[in-house]
Design an enzyme around this catalytic site. Structure first.
Site: not given
Length: 566
Positions: A27, A50, A113-114, A410, A437, A464, A466, A470
């Site tokens: 808005d 965003e 608001h916001h 990253g 994925d 794969n 996941g 990691e």
């Protein structure tokens, strides 16, 4: 001449070469959005959120020069801020425009608001100031001056800036100049340039083993070609960091390959670390560019740091040459009188050509080899942080290709919206995207924007189950590294009803080869969902994961139950 403030801002953005603006309506920015859609110089690209818009503006700016994003106050600004921070870390010039609280609400400290409902109006400004090089809060009195100031900072420093435009002044007319904005380089001192050239030439002349190491700022300031020309003229070997990989061709006579501490190409570590005069172009010694600090660069007394606008020779107390431009300095150095013997490149690292049974299950190494093989001159390859970048940054690229990744910041999920931005910033080039994925599930909805805008793109979706990168660090078999399995190929139908995309699933080598064969014949998005095993990863990924674990968690830490399966 008179012009509405919002129209003047849009005009200035167009004069900076921007012809696409990404973002989400809210808005506090709708009045400005009306002005955007009522002119022809800049096309509005609505995104799904965003953060995705910020990533898309990043990709667009890497291809086009400068990018722009429009959000609404606070909630939109903070949603985009992660992407803007990435622009800051990676030298990407993006103008973040925010539809701000109306001036009367700011003056009266109205709880709207916001906001945090505490009457404060400066918290968002303070937040964005940490990740931008310049900010402006527009008023009718300062709009012309502040818009030009901030845009010039963005152009000169190649970093993001932020403009707050209150919602109640966008249509207010003010006096504006008729002249176009002047986007000039920072001032260069000719005497400093000459002195720096003479000093560096003398250092190279007396050195036995000079060498050049190129980092990201040299790429961003378009200095690569002038650096290579100088190196070839004076027979100086050139290496590059992972931040530049994919954007320098190894077949140049002076390019020896990647320096990444002990993880780089064959013979490169010895050339760089034994140099008695190392010219570092924009050098930043981070974990990403040094193989987790596995190397040892020459002492600073034997280094010359050449940054975009200054030079430092030796220790912090050594000679400093300010107000010198990297490109002009290298052009001057190319013409300098330097006596150097010829240089013989070491033998390159021999790549293994993999053979695979067409009926066999796809394994990662075969996938990377096939992506390398499908690249053509002029292509743009976008690789997600993690598995994709760790492997694709070391492939051989054809001439005039561009490799895009977000190495330093990253942030996973970056690559898909960035690929959209790349495609819209360079519409005549083919974009190829590789994304896992886990990363995809963060920003998957931007497939909708890609298909809505009829973007031609080939996407490899690595399924794969996941977060493979990691898993290489810790928790190889832990459920926190798993993601829910989606019908990724089916998303082309779920997220678009107008046939803007095609999705296929491939599990065997033969199916992968068949999909690649027809990739360039398919209009719109072609999503290839590639089924892979959970712990299928390269030796380099395993090594990187182990180094990350040791760095992040110290000497005593939990073990990782990783068993690699191809």
């Amino acid at each position: 001449m008179e012009m509405a403030i919002g129209e003047f801002l849009i005009r200035r953005l167009a004069e900076c070469g921007i012809d696409k603006m990404f973002g989400v309506p809210g808005d506090f920015n709708l009045s400005l959005l009306n002005q955007v859609t009522q002119q022809k110089e800049i096309t509005w690209i609505g995104n799904c959120n965003e953060l995705n818009a910020a990533y898309a503006a990043d990709g667009y700016a890497r291809m086009h020069g400068m990018g722009a994003i429009l959000t609404t106050y606070a909630v939109g600004d903070l949603s985009a801020l992660n992407g803007i921070a990435g622009c800051y870390a990676e030298y990407v010039p993006v103008v973040h425009v925010s539809g701000a609280l109306p001036i009367h609400a700011q003056y009266n400290r109205t709880m709207t608001h916001h906001t945090l409902l505490d009457g404060g109006v400066r918290n968002i400004q303070r937040a964005v100031s940490e990740f931008t090089v310049a900010q402006a809060e527009l008023t009718p009195e300062n709009a012309v001056r502040e818009i030009d100031r901030v845009l010039l900072e963005c152009y000169q420093q190649l970093k993001p800036v932020h403009i707050f435009i209150p919602s109640d002044i966008t249509h207010l007319k003010i006096e504006v100049p008729e002249e176009k904005i002047k986007l000039s380089k920072p001032y260069q001192n000719v005497e400093m340039l000459q002195a720096a050239t003479a000093h560096i030439a003398a250092c190279i002349d007396k050195a036995k083993n000079p060498a050049i190491l190129i980092d990201l700022p040299a790429l961003r300031w378009n200095a690569i070609n002038t650096i290579l020309a100088c190196a070839e003229k004076h027979n100086i070997p050139v290496a590059y960091t992972t931040a530049v990989a994919g954007n320098i061709l190894n077949d140049h006579p002076m390019v020896v390959g990647l320096y990444c501490g002990s993880w780089g190409d064959n013979g490169v570590q010895e050339i760089i670390e034994s140099s008695d005069c190392l010219l570092g172009f924009g050098l930043r010694n981070s974990d990403d560019t040094t193989g987790y600090f596995s190397g040892q660069l020459p002492p600073v007394t034997k280094q010359i740091q050449i940054q975009p606008f200054w030079v430092r020779c030796g220790n912090p107390g050594g000679k400093v040459f300010n107000a010198t431009h990297m490109v002009d300095l290298m052009q001057a150095l190319t013409s300098a009188s330097i006596s150097r013997k010829s240089f013989t490149k070491p033998l390159p690292t021999v790549k293994q050509t993999l053979s695979a049974d067409p009926a066999s299950h796809i394994f990662e190494a075969a996938l990377w080899q096939r992506i390398e093989g499908m690249l053509r001159q002029g292509d743009i390859l976008v690789a997600e942080t993690g598995t994709s970048n760790a492997n694709l940054s070391s492939i051989t690229f054809p001439k005039n290709t561009t490799y895009v990744t977000q190495l330093h910041w990253g942030s996973i999920g970056y690559a898909l919206p960035a690929a959209l931005g790349c495609a819209l910033g360079a519409p005549d080039r083919h974009v190829i995207l590789s994304q896992g994925d886990g990363s995809h599930q963060l920003t998957a909805q931007e497939l909708s924007t890609i298909m809505r805008n009829k973007v031609n793109m080939t996407m490899f979706l690595l399924n794969n189950n996941g977060y493979t990168i990691e898993r290489s660090i810790m928790g190889a078999t832990c459920e926190y590294n798993d993601v829910n399995d989606w019908d990724y190929a089916g998303l082309t139908k779920v997220l678009d009803k107008n046939n803007g995309g095609t999705g296929v699933v491939v599990e065997t080598i033969a199916e992968l080869d068949a999909a690649i064969e027809k990739a360039r014949t398919i209009k719109g998005l072609f999503l290839i969902e590639v089924k892979l095993k959970e712990t299928d990863m390269s030796e380099g990924m395993v090594r990187s994961g182990r180094a990350t674990m040791n760095f992040d968690y110290g000497v005593v830490h939990p073990s990782n139950d990783l068993v690699v399966k191809h």
